[in-house]
Motif scaffolding. Structure first.
Motif, mmCIF file in Angstrom:
data_model
loop_
_atom_site.group_PDB
_atom_site.id
_atom_site.type_symbol
_atom_site.label_atom_id
_atom_site.label_comp_id
_atom_site.label_asym_id
_atom_site.label_seq_id
_atom_site.Cartn_x
_atom_site.Cartn_y
_atom_site.Cartn_z
ATOM 1 N N THR A 23 -11.958 -12.054 1.083
ATOM 2 C CA THR A 23 -12.206 -11.492 -0.318
ATOM 3 C C THR A 23 -13.903 -11.472 -0.637
ATOM 4 N N LEU A 52 -3.515 -8.081 -2.224
ATOM 5 C CA LEU A 52 -4.783 -6.526 -2.093
ATOM 6 C C LEU A 52 -3.626 -5.720 -1.647
ATOM 7 N N TYR A 56 -3.706 -2.287 -5.022
ATOM 8 C CA TYR A 56 -3.755 -1.151 -4.165
ATOM 9 C C TYR A 56 -3.151 -0.441 -3.946
ATOM 10 N N HIS A 80 -10.473 -1.590 -2.043
ATOM 11 C CA HIS A 80 -10.491 -2.057 -0.552
ATOM 12 C C HIS A 80 -12.511 -2.176 -0.124
ATOM 13 N N LEU A 83 -13.823 -5.178 -2.227
ATOM 14 C CA LEU A 83 -13.086 -6.026 -2.529
ATOM 15 C C LEU A 83 -13.094 -6.837 -1.561
ATOM 16 N N THR A 84 -13.294 -6.270 0.090
ATOM 17 C CA THR A 84 -13.468 -7.059 0.957
ATOM 18 C C THR A 84 -15.162 -7.356 2.036
ATOM 19 N N PRO A 150 -1.867 -3.549 4.871
ATOM 20 C CA PRO A 150 -2.319 -5.190 4.313
ATOM 21 C C PRO A 150 -1.594 -6.355 4.888
#
Length: 256
Positions: A23, A52, A56, A80, A83-84, A150
């Motif tokens: 992340t 995560l 979400y 997402h 963040l990643t 995830p």
């Protein structure tokens, strides 16, 4: 006693190293980087995925108070990707470009390392994101799918790392430290943790989740891993990212 404290401190640093690898979340502690920590941090990938997923799911619930389910899902997907850093999606695009456009092993590895995206990768990325959005909308419990998928999907690369050789040139690969010497004991702990999360979620909300998760992890690992074995002779960092996307889609198919 001091040995116990140092072991806990080492595991705490290893956990944060896994967060920093997967992340863009800022590092909140100082880490004594070592090969041992890099090797061991993979065990925490499913836990990072669960954290995560909680973000979400919480974001989706809050967004639905203001927006439609479709808009809420799309905004969560944007969250997402931010963040990643689109880490796994980038791996999917590179993998499909290489496997679809390369004829020899050298060609495939060269294409995979190319920062430019080709037609195969673009099509795969667009279709994967569109399918993910559609499946989330169709999920019986969208918040549950966002939370569990995830976590489950980040177990799959651990299986590939343990049972396939690493074939990318080690001096140029960003995944070399994590891909080197992943212990079986830590893989078993990661499997047990993921199974615990899935069992709790399946018992509380969706009984089909358990079978779906088994297929998403072990099924994708076997099929994708077997394909990589025949095409490349092993795995690369990009193919690990691709298997996360594929595994997550299988989970969402099961929950739709």
């Amino acid at each position: 006693m001091s040995d116990g404290r140092s072991r806990i401190q080492e595991e705490w640093q290893t956990f944060w190293l896994a967060i920093s690898f997967l992340t863009r979340i800022p590092m909140l502690i100082k880490i004594d980087y070592s090969q041992r920590l890099m090797n061991n941090c993979s065990m925490y990938f499913p836990l990072v995925g669960l954290l995560l997923g909680l973000i979400y799911a919480g974001a989706y619930v809050l967004l639905t108070y203001t927006f439609s389910p479709l808009v809420s899902v799309l905004l969560v997907m944007v969250l997402h990707l931010w963040l990643t850093g689109a880490f796994h999606e980038d791996g999917l695009a590179d993998s499909v470009d290489a496997l679809g456009g390369g004829y020899t092993l050298d060609d495939k590895l060269r294409i995979m390392k190319d920062s430019r995206i080709g037609a195969y990768g673009t099509i795969a990325l667009v279709m994967a994101l569109a399918l993910k959005a559609a499946l989330l909308i169709d999920s019986r419990l969208t918040w549950l799918a966002l939370m569990v998928a995830p976590c489950v999907s980040r177990l799959t690369p651990l299986l590939l790392m343990r049972f396939l050789p690493y074939i990318t040139a080690p001096d140029t690969s960003k995944t070399k430290p994590v891909a080197s010497g992943f212990p079986t004991q830590r893989l078993l702990l990661a499997i047990l943790f993921t199974a615990f999360v899935v069992v709790i979620a399946a018992a509380g909300w969706d009984p089909d989740l358990f079978l779906t998760s088994v297929i998403a992890t072990f099924g994708v690992a076997c099929l994708w891993g077997g394909y990589l074995k025949t095409q490349l002779g092993g795995y690369t960092g990009d193919t690990l990212g691709a298997c996360v996307v594929l595994s997550e889609l299988i989970v969402l198919v099961g929950l739709a």
